[in-house]
Design an enzyme around this catalytic site. Sequence first.
Site, PDB file in Angstrom:
ATOM      1  CB  ILE A  72      59.794  65.747  89.250  1.00 55.34           C
ATOM      2  CG1 ILE A  72      59.679  64.792  90.438  1.00 55.34           C
ATOM      3  CG2 ILE A  72      61.004  66.666  89.409  1.00 55.34           C
ATOM      4  CD1 ILE A  72      60.801  63.758  90.505  1.00 55.34           C
ATOM      5  CD  GLN A 115      69.301  60.000  78.485  1.00 55.49           C
ATOM      6  OE1 GLN A 115      70.349  59.373  78.629  1.00 55.49           O
ATOM      7  NE2 GLN A 115      69.015  60.636  77.371  1.00 55.49           N
ATOM      8  N   GLY A 116      69.415  59.720  83.856  1.00 57.93           N
ATOM      9  CA  GLY A 116      70.222  59.120  84.922  1.00 57.93           C
ATOM     10  C   GLY A 116      69.383  58.584  86.059  1.00 57.93           C
ATOM     11  N   GLY A 117      68.731  59.457  86.790  1.00 56.36           N
ATOM     12  CA  GLY A 117      67.886  58.980  87.867  1.00 56.36           C
ATOM     13  C   GLY A 117      67.812  59.924  89.043  1.00 56.36           C
ATOM     14  CD  GLU A 127      73.913  59.660  86.914  1.00 52.53           C
ATOM     15  OE1 GLU A 127      73.743  60.734  87.499  1.00 52.53           O
ATOM     16  OE2 GLU A 127      73.085  59.184  86.123  1.00 52.53           O
ATOM     17  CG  HIS A 181      75.209  66.346  80.432  1.00 53.25           C
ATOM     18  ND1 HIS A 181      75.960  65.400  79.786  1.00 53.25           N
ATOM     19  CD2 HIS A 181      74.595  65.705  81.458  1.00 53.25           C
ATOM     20  CE1 HIS A 181      75.790  64.222  80.392  1.00 53.25           C
ATOM     21  NE2 HIS A 181      74.963  64.389  81.417  1.00 53.25           N
ATOM     22  NE  ARG A 196      76.358  66.387  84.856  1.00 54.33           N
ATOM     23  CZ  ARG A 196      75.075  66.103  85.087  1.00 54.33           C
ATOM     24  NH1 ARG A 196      74.180  67.054  85.078  1.00 54.33           N
ATOM     25  NH2 ARG A 196      74.689  64.869  85.323  1.00 54.33           N
ATOM     26  CG  HIS A 245      72.058  68.931  81.568  1.00 55.49           C
ATOM     27  ND1 HIS A 245      71.213  68.161  80.798  1.00 55.49           N
ATOM     28  CD2 HIS A 245      72.156  68.288  82.765  1.00 55.49           C
ATOM     29  CE1 HIS A 245      70.817  67.101  81.494  1.00 55.49           C
ATOM     30  NE2 HIS A 245      71.373  67.168  82.692  1.00 55.49           N
ATOM     31  CD  GLU A 252      66.803  73.545  85.051  1.00 54.57           C
ATOM     32  OE1 GLU A 252      66.136  72.546  84.704  1.00 54.57           O
ATOM     33  OE2 GLU A 252      67.703  74.045  84.345  1.00 54.57           O
ATOM     34  NE  ARG A 289      71.583  69.407  88.117  1.00 54.50           N
ATOM     35  CZ  ARG A 289      71.508  68.231  87.505  1.00 54.50           C
ATOM     36  NH1 ARG A 289      71.340  67.113  88.194  1.00 54.50           N
ATOM     37  NH2 ARG A 289      71.599  68.140  86.190  1.00 54.50           N
ATOM     38  CB  SER A 318      68.106  68.118  88.845  1.00 56.26           C
ATOM     39  OG  SER A 318      68.296  67.014  88.013  1.00 56.26           O
TER      40      SER A 318
HETATM   41  C1  SIN Z   1      72.571  62.264  83.163  1.00 50.92           C
HETATM   42  O1  SIN Z   1      71.895  61.240  83.129  1.00 50.92           O
HETATM   43  O2  SIN Z   1      73.751  62.318  82.814  1.00 50.92           O
HETATM   44  C2  SIN Z   1      71.946  63.524  83.620  1.00 50.92           C
HETATM   45  C3  SIN Z   1      71.538  63.373  85.009  1.00 50.92           C
HETATM   46  C4  SIN Z   1      71.478  64.724  85.636  1.00 50.92           C
HETATM   47  O3  SIN Z   1      71.521  65.726  84.954  1.00 50.92           O
HETATM   48  O4  SIN Z   1      71.434  64.763  86.859  1.00 50.92           O
END
Ligand code: SIN
Length: 506
Positions: free
Chosen positions: A12, A44-46, A110, A227, A279, A337, A361, A372, A377
């Site tokens: 990205i 995944q998350g967004g 999250e 993670h 986290r 992660h 990153e 983070r 990210s």
């Molecule tokens: C996650 O979907 O748990 C990871 C998202 C992230 O690393 O920001």
Amino acid sequence: MHADVIVIGSGIAGLSVALAAAPRRVLLLSAGRLAVDGASHWAQGGIAAALGTGDSVEFHVRDTFDAGVWVGNRAVIREVCAAAPEAIEWLVNLGCRFDRQHGQLHLAREAAHSHARIVHAEGDGTGLEVMRAMSRAVRQTPGIEVHEGVTAQALLQDEQGHVVAVRCLDAMGRSCVFRAPVCVLATGGIGQLFTYTTNPASAQGQGLSMALHVGAELADLEFVQFHPTALHPPAELAATKLASLPLLSEALRGAGAVLVDATGAPIMAGIAGGDLAARDVVARAVYAAQMHGGALLDAREAIGRDFPHRFPTAFASCMSQGIDPRVQAIPVVPAAHYHMGGVRTDAAGWTTVSGLAAVGEVACTGLHGANRLASNSLLEGLVMGRALGDQLRGMTLPSTSSIVPDSVDTFVGEWPQPPCSMELRSMMWRCMGLRRNAEDLRIGLRRLHDLMVEPPAGGPALPRIRLMSRMLRAALARSGSIGAHWRDDEPDAAVAALNPDAVRAA
Ligand code: SIN
């Protein structure tokens, strides 16, 4: 080949730079296929953005600063959080199909976010959708020349020390040199230096190593984020034999899934923030449970039958390993992660070496502090990448045609290197993992020193060893524990030294 800008990396961050810099002539170097190479398409998350009712940029700034344990760069945090809503709109205009409810963007929750603010696609397939739309736009932009299957090996400098070219291996294994007055590193992270990681096989720290070789300053190398919930494969699949472990998004806990130990007792009970604590806190708790019999993510009650359509990526990962998350709790393990540290850049993305920028990153802007915040990210890559591209579009750039060196400085052990050996990955996991102490760090440094003095034939490549050694030294140098950097031998010092209210007010 000659251009205005070379972008190394097609996640990205790299695509954002390239799209914003157009109509500049951009050479975009992708080690694999566009939209498939790198970590972004696995996300995944967004993407976090303060778009919800009752939310604000101020809240996003505060959550980012707090999750980073009050050492993040507040100017950068403010810039990135403030730009988030417009960046989402830009992606929508590029054709990104984010998940909606009643016509509005659906916002997920999250860990450590005070509000639901995660924009996502296909449930947990955000990266795939974002990369699909962005790579299509890149292919349609005339000024961007995409080179797939090209691996950067070394940055080349002129006599004044400006980075003016990149030596690469093309898809046929031939050496080639790309020239431009500006080179942007967008090469991603370092997860593959650890036994357990959610990162793809390409995350070997090559961008950091190349930057180190040309004398760029690196920063915060000790801040490696683990993670809490990578899928722990059944014994017969031996996690240590897998290069990467499937991620189980934090959005699962945002939707109510709970972490339990081997006896079924909630792991996060009694800890501030519970399953949605920051986290680093959750990852250490999962690690402790894992040391005492195992840790599991139980989504049966909160998600149950909705699992396949709400989280199709995580569902497929579980089922492929014989785990049905609708009826079973999922075994989990923390995994490397994200790297908060990286090549030091200023707020605009410039490194300490002339002609060299870094974004995403691989860069350390200070946005993430010591830990983070989830879904910041992709946001950083997008916002900082676009800002850098905008700047490049408006800049007067020197011509490099007369200043590219003819003879090229070679150094021992260039990229691409063989994947990091399991021996070194487990050394990093032991010394530089979720819990550290001076004795283990020194043992690791001695091992790396021996390898530098007498590298075994066909053994680990030197640039990677140097990078690992820098990381271990950074961890040894930072006494006290803070965020993702936890020292068993000095558990409290760094956190206790900080007063968040005073820092915020300063
Ligand atoms: C996650 O979907 O748990 C990871 C998202 C992230 O690393 O920001």
